[in-house]
Design an enzyme around this catalytic site. Sequence first.
Site, mmCIF file in Angstrom:
data_model
loop_
_atom_site.group_PDB
_atom_site.id
_atom_site.type_symbol
_atom_site.label_atom_id
_atom_site.label_comp_id
_atom_site.label_asym_id
_atom_site.label_seq_id
_atom_site.Cartn_x
_atom_site.Cartn_y
_atom_site.Cartn_z
ATOM 1 N N LYS A 43 1.099 -1.282 0.396
ATOM 2 C CA LYS A 43 -0.095 0.389 -0.230
ATOM 3 C C LYS A 43 0.799 1.586 0.448
ATOM 4 C CE LYS A 43 -3.424 -1.800 3.108
ATOM 5 N NZ LYS A 43 -4.076 -2.005 4.237
ATOM 6 N N GLY A 44 1.778 1.398 0.549
ATOM 7 C CA GLY A 44 2.785 2.129 0.999
ATOM 8 C C GLY A 44 2.825 3.443 -0.402
ATOM 9 N N ASP A 100 7.441 2.955 -1.957
ATOM 10 C CA ASP A 100 7.859 3.759 -1.252
ATOM 11 C C ASP A 100 9.310 3.847 -0.569
ATOM 12 O OD1 ASP A 100 8.148 1.295 -0.202
ATOM 13 O OD2 ASP A 100 6.287 1.426 1.260
ATOM 14 N N ASP A 103 14.427 -1.289 1.621
ATOM 15 C CA ASP A 103 15.036 -0.914 2.755
ATOM 16 C C ASP A 103 16.200 -2.716 2.309
ATOM 17 O OD1 ASP A 103 15.604 -1.051 5.480
ATOM 18 O OD2 ASP A 103 13.961 -2.062 5.657
ATOM 19 N N PHE A 152 13.351 4.014 11.117
ATOM 20 C CA PHE A 152 11.669 3.061 10.390
ATOM 21 C C PHE A 152 11.240 4.644 10.671
ATOM 22 C CE2 PHE A 152 7.115 2.083 11.253
ATOM 23 C CZ PHE A 152 8.042 0.475 10.359
ATOM 24 N N ASP A 159 3.497 3.534 7.202
ATOM 25 C CA ASP A 159 2.954 3.202 7.853
ATOM 26 C C ASP A 159 3.673 2.189 9.513
ATOM 27 O OD1 ASP A 159 2.853 0.475 6.342
ATOM 28 O OD2 ASP A 159 1.920 -0.146 8.078
HETATM 29 P P1 IMP Z 1 12.898 -4.291 1.902
HETATM 30 O O1 IMP Z 1 11.818 -5.824 1.306
HETATM 31 O O2 IMP Z 1 13.454 -4.377 3.656
HETATM 32 O O3 IMP Z 1 13.082 -3.735 0.929
HETATM 33 O O4 IMP Z 1 11.131 -3.923 2.656
HETATM 34 C C1 IMP Z 1 10.030 -3.147 1.911
HETATM 35 C C2 IMP Z 1 8.753 -2.592 2.413
HETATM 36 O O5 IMP Z 1 8.618 -2.264 3.909
HETATM 37 C C3 IMP Z 1 8.811 -1.068 1.633
HETATM 38 O O6 IMP Z 1 7.584 -1.281 0.438
HETATM 39 C C4 IMP Z 1 8.388 -0.770 3.062
HETATM 40 O O7 IMP Z 1 6.626 -0.952 3.189
HETATM 41 C C5 IMP Z 1 8.151 -1.467 4.050
HETATM 42 N N1 IMP Z 1 8.305 -1.064 4.990
HETATM 43 C C6 IMP Z 1 10.954 -0.463 4.260
HETATM 44 N N2 IMP Z 1 10.834 0.790 5.543
HETATM 45 C C7 IMP Z 1 10.059 1.245 5.839
HETATM 46 C C8 IMP Z 1 9.885 2.250 7.119
HETATM 47 O O8 IMP Z 1 10.924 2.582 7.559
HETATM 48 N N3 IMP Z 1 9.123 2.390 7.377
HETATM 49 C C9 IMP Z 1 7.904 1.924 7.039
HETATM 50 N N4 IMP Z 1 7.898 0.651 5.810
HETATM 51 C C10 IMP Z 1 9.032 0.271 5.557
#
Ligand code: IMP
Length: 178
Positions: A43-44, A100, A103, A152, A159
Amino acid sequence: MTSSFKLRILLTRQEIEAAIRKLAAEISHDYRDRYPLLIGVLKGSFMFLADLIRNLDFPLEVDFIRLSSYGGATESSGKVRVVHHLCSEVAGRDVLVIEDIVDTGLTIAFLLDYLRKKKPASLRLCALADKPSRRRVPVVIDYPGFTVPDQFLVGYGLDWDERFRNLPEIYAVDADGP
Ligand code: IMP
């Protein structure tokens, strides 16, 4: 995550708007005559995508995909599945994924791989925020917005347990107290 916390503003509306104008100019330059398919990752990315396309004055298509990462409570496990599928045909299209935040990179790496198998004419990634210090798999962000610290973040679509998506700015969540 602590129960006592403070939200500290990290990116103001003006900073976000300026970054979006810059990204939109680059995307317009590259995609103006290509009728691209922009895929928002739910959703982000919904707020970012909405503001971005308001700055794109050429024909394009929008679709959404929703992914779910399972196995890890607070951190991406790398085991990702599609929970809301695309409606559009990807084969032969110039696809631009709108994310969005990147990470660990595990979610977007899965998605890019998933889309690549559908044989798009081209596939690129635009991400509003990049947390490179947390990366576990290499990800090329073709259109990066901000590099953010290992904290975070909430707001502007992001969210914390479904809260704070509606904030118009981006905030870092700080633990409050001892
Ligand atoms: P990844 O797979 O670790 O790169 O995470 C990706 C998803 O985790 C992003 O698309 C976000 O929806 C969520 N996410 C990662 N970091 C944050 C944060 O700091 N705040 C909120 N959502 C996050």
